[in-house]
Design an enzyme around this catalytic site. Structure first.
Site, mmCIF file in Angstrom:
data_model
loop_
_atom_site.group_PDB
_atom_site.id
_atom_site.type_symbol
_atom_site.label_atom_id
_atom_site.label_comp_id
_atom_site.label_asym_id
_atom_site.label_seq_id
_atom_site.Cartn_x
_atom_site.Cartn_y
_atom_site.Cartn_z
ATOM 1 N N GLU A 150 4.174 -14.437 -9.410
ATOM 2 C CA GLU A 150 5.289 -15.296 -9.001
ATOM 3 C C GLU A 150 6.583 -14.502 -8.842
ATOM 4 O OE1 GLU A 150 6.698 -18.171 -11.887
ATOM 5 O OE2 GLU A 150 7.389 -19.513 -10.301
ATOM 6 N N GLU A 243 7.893 -27.909 -11.523
ATOM 7 C CA GLU A 243 8.368 -27.147 -12.689
ATOM 8 C C GLU A 243 9.873 -27.368 -12.736
ATOM 9 O OE1 GLU A 243 7.772 -22.729 -14.490
ATOM 10 O OE2 GLU A 243 8.731 -22.900 -12.525
HETATM 11 C C1 LER Z 1 7.957 -19.678 -14.148
HETATM 12 O O1 LER Z 1 7.076 -20.331 -13.285
HETATM 13 C C2 LER Z 1 9.313 -19.674 -13.594
HETATM 14 O O2 LER Z 1 9.539 -20.135 -12.500
HETATM 15 C C3 LER Z 1 10.367 -19.093 -14.397
HETATM 16 O O3 LER Z 1 11.618 -19.375 -13.814
HETATM 17 C C4 LER Z 1 10.330 -19.601 -15.817
HETATM 18 O O4 LER Z 1 11.337 -18.987 -16.532
HETATM 19 MN MN MN Z 2 8.044 -21.174 -11.340
#
Ligand code: LER
Ligand code: MN
Length: 272
Positions: A150, A243
């Protein structure tokens, strides 16, 4: 496309999920109409995979992905200056892979990659992240599990901030390493969110959705219709996984996400 939301599968693994029991979060997700829950987990060793699988099945929920970032707060990262801590991060990720195999989920490499400023500097940190990812990806490949790298915005880490950064490392580390793109981070780092999605199309395997302020989609000024159109155009059939900061309250975060996104992906709004 399907909808999921991040939940804490172990207490307070992430602040971007409700601070409730897993059972309560799953009940609300199922009630609102989500297809899945993404599990944020500190240490998978504290979970009983078989009973978790049964509870999920009883609720009719899938698990698209496992979040692993809580390990960073414990001092584990793929780019830690101490080799033992790097090995600890690899072992932790392998434990996530074992659980992911049971649940049919991806394993996310987000903050567990670490930060160059923690000591190694950019070049050496990049080498260590790539080496760690290669080892985890090799372990995962023999178990039929895929890894997601990510890109995370510059205010949270100083390494792998853009989709292009992540794509280079994913391609160099394994056929089973793809990208998790997060609309909150892309809004900060990418010149064009839809352009970056298209550039990485074949490796975009999972999507985190949050609005510009990291509240639920609809609470900020991101254009989710454009995001969904770009994903549709790429043939993306995976999850939009919320999220988000749970404001003004947990129920509003869940229902707001569903109400804003369900019509965009052609779901008959259960809450309409
Ligand atoms: C994790 O998926 C994310 O996006 C981070 O910003 C978490 O701290
Ligand atoms: Mn994230």
């Amino acid at each position: 496309m399907k909808l999921s939301i991040v939940v804490n599968a172990t207490p307070r693994a992430t602040s971007l999920a409700a601070d409730t029991s897993l059972e309560e979060a799953m009940a609300l997700a199922a009630e609102v109409g989500f297809h899945g829950v993404e599990l944020a987990i500190k240490d998978p060793a504290s979970l009983d995979a078989a009973s978790l699988k049964n509870v999920l099945a009883a609720r009719g929920l899938e698990v698209p992905a496992l979040g692993t970032g809580a390990a960073y707060a414990e001092g584990l990262s793929l780019s830690h200056p101490d080799a033992a801590r790097r090995e600890g991060a690899v072992s932790r990720l392998k434990a996530h892979v074992d659980l992911a195999r049971t649940l049919g989920a991806y394993v996310i490499v987000g903050l567990i990659r670490g930060r160059a400023q923690d000591g190694l500097g950019r070049d050496r940190a990049t080498e260590c992240i790539a080496a760690g990812l290669r080892e985890v990806a090799g372990y995962a490949a023999t178990r039929g599990v895929k890894i997601l790298l990510e890109p995370i915005n510059r205010y949270e880490t100083d390494i792998i901030n853009t989709v292009a950064d992540a794509l280079v490392i994913a391609e160099a580390t394994g056929d089973n390493v793809g990208l998790l793109v997060d609309t909150f981070h892309m809004n900060i780092e990418e010149p064009s969110i839809t352009g970056s999605l298209r550039d990485a199309a074949s490796r975009v395997w999972h999507v985190h959705v949050a609005d510009s302020n990291r509240w639920a989609p609809g609470y900020g000024h991101l254009d989710f219709q454009a995001v969904v159109d770009a994903l549709d155009h790429m043939g993306y059939e995976g999850y939009l996984s919320a999220e988000i900061i749970h404001r003004p309250d947990v129920r509003a975060a869940y229902t707001g996400t569903y109400k804003h996104l369900a019509p965009l992906i052609g779901l008959a709004g259960r809450l309409a």
